[in-house]
Enzyme design. Sequence first.
Site, short mmCIF file in Angstrom:
data_model
loop_
_atom_site.label_atom_id
_atom_site.label_comp_id
_atom_site.label_asym_id
_atom_site.label_seq_id
_atom_site.Cartn_x
_atom_site.Cartn_y
_atom_site.Cartn_z
N LYS A 68 4.18 9.80 7.99
CA LYS A 68 3.91 9.34 9.36
C LYS A 68 4.87 9.97 10.38
CE LYS A 68 0.97 5.67 7.95
NZ LYS A 68 1.03 4.86 6.75
N ASP A 121 9.36 3.05 -0.31
CA ASP A 121 8.30 3.76 0.38
C ASP A 121 8.48 3.51 1.87
OD1 ASP A 121 6.08 4.74 1.58
OD2 ASP A 121 4.62 3.71 0.29
N TYR A 139 0.86 -1.20 0.00
CA TYR A 139 0.00 0.00 0.00
C TYR A 139 0.88 1.23 0.00
CZ TYR A 139 -3.44 3.51 1.37
OH TYR A 139 -4.24 4.62 1.41
C1 LIG Z 1 0.36 5.25 5.37
C2 LIG Z 1 1.13 4.91 4.18
C3 LIG Z 1 1.04 5.66 3.00
C4 LIG Z 1 0.02 6.76 2.81
O1 LIG Z 1 0.24 7.83 3.63
P1 LIG Z 1 -0.97 8.88 3.89
O2 LIG Z 1 -0.35 9.93 4.73
O3 LIG Z 1 -2.04 8.08 4.59
O4 LIG Z 1 -1.42 9.36 2.57
C5 LIG Z 1 1.89 5.36 1.96
N1 LIG Z 1 2.77 4.35 2.06
C6 LIG Z 1 2.89 3.60 3.16
C7 LIG Z 1 3.91 2.53 3.22
C8 LIG Z 1 2.05 3.84 4.25
O5 LIG Z 1 2.15 3.06 5.34
#
Ligand SMILES: *Cc1c(COP(=O)(O)O)cnc(C)c1O
Length: 425
Positions: free
Chosen positions: A265, A237, A144
């Site tokens: 985050k 990511d 994701y």
């Molecule tokens: C939470 C998350 C996202 C998305 O971040 P948002 O701030 O919710 O848009 C993208 N990549 C990873 C790995 C995530 O855990």
Amino acid sequence: MNRSRSKELFERARRAIPGGVNSPVRAFRSVGGDPPFIARGKGALIWDADGNEYVDYVGSWGPLILGHAHPEVLEAIARAAACGTSFGAPTEREVDFAERLCRVVPSMQKVRMVSSGTEATMAALRVARGFTRRDKIIKIDGGYHGHADCLLVDAGSGVATLGIPGSAGVTEGTAKDTLVVPWNDLAAVQQIVEREPVAAIIVEPVCGNMGCVPPKPGYLAALRQLTAKHGVVLIFDEVMTGFRVAFGGAQARFGITPDMTCLGKVVGGGLPAAAYGGRAEIMACIAPDGPVYQAGTLSGNPLAVAAGQKTLELLERPGTYERLEAASAKLVDGIGALAREAGIPLFATRVGAMFTGFFTDGEVWDYASAKRSDTKRFGAWFRGMLDRGIYLAPSQFEAGFMSLAHDDALIDRTLDAARATLRSL
Ligand SMILES: *Cc1c(COP(=O)(O)O)cnc(C)c1O
């Protein structure tokens, strides 16, 4: 546990907000029951609208690694706010922060701030495509990366499949440029990159959004070699893993240098901030230096940068990650032992301060094996823990997060609840 006030709020919420929530997983659909509405948090604890207390292992889905309402972070935010909340113009604060980020994550020679993880991954892919002048991207089945169209793509069956839209509203035209491969399967990536030009592969270096599923030993290093050979931009990511599995993220923990990195985050310290960065040569493609457009009214927002800067400053103190590691090990090993005692098959995974207990008797190394988990049993476990005052992520396929505010006593409290819950399953 009485949650009547939360129930009332949820009824009101459903009339005004789709599903009653501003992000789907909060609605508790996969575990049953209604979500508690949270009134406040302090350290590792949160309280709902009925005054019930919970030990929190969600931490706003990762950002709150220092715990809720950390006094020094609050003070940094208040000080920044007193000077004005947004300018849409460059500030010294942003420069300090960018310098810090590039120092902590040295694979990022330059970094651009945005406001969410979604924006970071979306922009990184656009830049990778602009840089390579190629269209196709590869993502991991069950990975994701936020809700950008090209990333809301599911795998069909088979090893390497053409993307099909994983959400209504995503066009086939968009999905067809996203190729999906299983996690920890190097051969699947190799087959694609040897066959056709690919702009980028985007991976969570420790998967966290199918539950926590670590890379197999050697997988990331092999991926690094393969992508370098074929001119494919390797994007880590690290929105979840950054400042979580190690201060410098998974790339520091495993010693791998990606071409680009996405952060989110923790980097915003609980406020909306995220970032993407990478090799200077790639980042030179971004406007106004280059032809790839990306912008944001609130990008580098003073409050968010202040919260992020203070959070990273506190995390950089010696011993932080050793403490997180020890606390996480105590919890996860403890629950593993209790599950064995209760005769409940559980495959526990953990990297640093992120972890998952999969209710399955097999091993979990990708999304297909994660999905073999007994989600009904997970639901019962989740509700049992919630009623005993332990707030876990409401899905088998989400990671749990440890914070520095979880002390021995709170972890013991959690293990007591786990013992009783596992016995009741
Ligand atoms: C939470 C998350 C996202 C998305 O971040 P948002 O701030 O919710 O848009 C993208 N990549 C990873 C790995 C995530 O855990």
